[in-house]
Design a protein around this motif. Structure first.
Motif, PDB file in Angstrom:
ATOM      1  N   UNK A 136       2.895   5.612  -3.748  1.00  0.00           N
ATOM      2  CA  UNK A 136       3.609   4.342  -3.718  1.00  0.00           C
ATOM      3  C   UNK A 136       3.055   3.351  -4.738  1.00  0.00           C
ATOM      4  N   UNK A 137       1.744   3.333  -4.922  1.00  0.00           N
ATOM      5  CA  UNK A 137       1.166   2.395  -5.880  1.00  0.00           C
ATOM      6  C   UNK A 137       1.644   2.696  -7.296  1.00  0.00           C
ATOM      7  N   UNK A 138       1.702   3.968  -7.653  1.00  0.00           N
ATOM      8  CA  UNK A 138       2.221   4.351  -8.966  1.00  0.00           C
ATOM      9  C   UNK A 138       3.695   3.963  -9.107  1.00  0.00           C
ATOM     10  N   UNK A 139       4.436   4.127  -8.028  1.00  0.00           N
ATOM     11  CA  UNK A 139       5.854   3.761  -8.051  1.00  0.00           C
ATOM     12  C   UNK A 139       6.021   2.261  -8.260  1.00  0.00           C
ATOM     13  N   UNK A 140       5.261   1.477  -7.542  1.00  0.00           N
ATOM     14  CA  UNK A 140       5.345   0.027  -7.689  1.00  0.00           C
ATOM     15  C   UNK A 140       4.916  -0.416  -9.084  1.00  0.00           C
ATOM     16  N   UNK A 141       3.886   0.229  -9.625  1.00  0.00           N
ATOM     17  CA  UNK A 141       3.429  -0.110 -10.968  1.00  0.00           C
ATOM     18  C   UNK A 141       4.532   0.131 -11.992  1.00  0.00           C
ATOM     19  N   UNK A 142       5.283   1.231 -11.818  1.00  0.00           N
ATOM     20  CA  UNK A 142       6.394   1.510 -12.737  1.00  0.00           C
ATOM     21  C   UNK A 142       7.505   0.482 -12.575  1.00  0.00           C
ATOM     22  N   UNK A 143       7.812   0.132 -11.328  1.00  0.00           N
ATOM     23  CA  UNK A 143       8.863  -0.848 -11.091  1.00  0.00           C
ATOM     24  C   UNK A 143       8.503  -2.213 -11.682  1.00  0.00           C
ATOM     25  N   UNK A 144       7.208  -2.531 -11.659  1.00  0.00           N
ATOM     26  CA  UNK A 144       6.766  -3.839 -12.141  1.00  0.00           C
ATOM     27  C   UNK A 144       6.975  -4.003 -13.647  1.00  0.00           C
TER      28      UNK A 144
END
Length: 222
Positions: A136-144
């Motif tokens: 999830x952290x990697x996913x959020x980083x990409x979305x950011x």
């Protein structure tokens, strides 16, 4: 809690902060006989780490193959592409999906391939953020770092797609809505208890017929 104003950020806000996406405006029409059921949609995501994960599936003995990283990024690609590669690496090494597809050259994920993987028996759980949401952290980083999108064009694209889905037999597929200048996806009228079986032949046929209506990066949105 604030979220990026990009389309992906809106999706994360809708999927994490509001588990049931009830913001869409339902379009009338009778239920289609094909493609409906009570429960079965790819699980929606929740929340990540910023350092890329390396693939560690070296195996033991003979014939064990090391899981490959996404192909080298094209020259000149952005931080968004790099962040998506880190997410894909996490999904392959820790998330439980060694066959998770590379991001597109645009940096957006290939949702046609991802949804196909998630439709296989026992492969639905964790398809969007890894088993136990480990990525999830990697996913959020990409979305950011996703590039900002023209929200009016996104809305028009999703609206055309929703109309196409209804024209192809998915009669209760809802329209997107504009809220605060942002496009909120439509889709299943009851995401918390899905009306449509996304793996039914009727639904898949409609998706195939209408996929060209969606701009790149919106194919996993509604």
């Amino acid at each position: 809690m604030s979220f990026p104003t990009t389309t992906a950020g809106l999706r994360l806000a809708a999927l994490v902060a509001v588990p049931v996406l009830a913001l869409s405006v339902a379009c009338g029409g009778s239920d289609d006989a094909a493609g409906t059921r009570s429960h079965d949609a790819i699980a929606d995501v929740p929340s990540p780490k910023t350092e890329p994960s390396t693939d560690t599936d070296t195996g033991t003995g003979t014939g064990a193959e090391k899981e490959t990283a996404p192909s080298a990024k094209p020259a000149g690609k952005s931080a968004f592409y790099d962040a998506q590669v880190a997410f894909v690496q996490c999904m392959r090494s820790k998330g439980g999906y060694k066959d998770y597809p590379d991001p597109k050259l645009s940096g957006h994920l290939d949702w046609t391939k991802i949804n196909e993987i998630g439709s296989r028996p026992g492969r639905n759980e964790g398809i969007k953020a890894g088993k136990n949401n480990v990525c999830v952290e990697e996913l959020q980083a990409a979305m950011a770092v996703e590039p900002k999108r023209d929200q009016q064009k996104a809305y028009e694209s999703m609206l055309a797609h929703a109309q196409c889905m209804r024209d192809n037999g998915i009669s209760r597929f809802t329209n997107p809505v504009m809220s605060g200048g942002n496009a909120i996806p439509g889709g299943d009228p009851n995401p918390g208890s899905p009306v449509y079986d996304r793996e039914s032949p009727a639904y898949k046929e409609a998706r195939e017929a209408c996929k060209a209506k969606l701009l790149d990066g919106l194919d996993g949105m509604q």
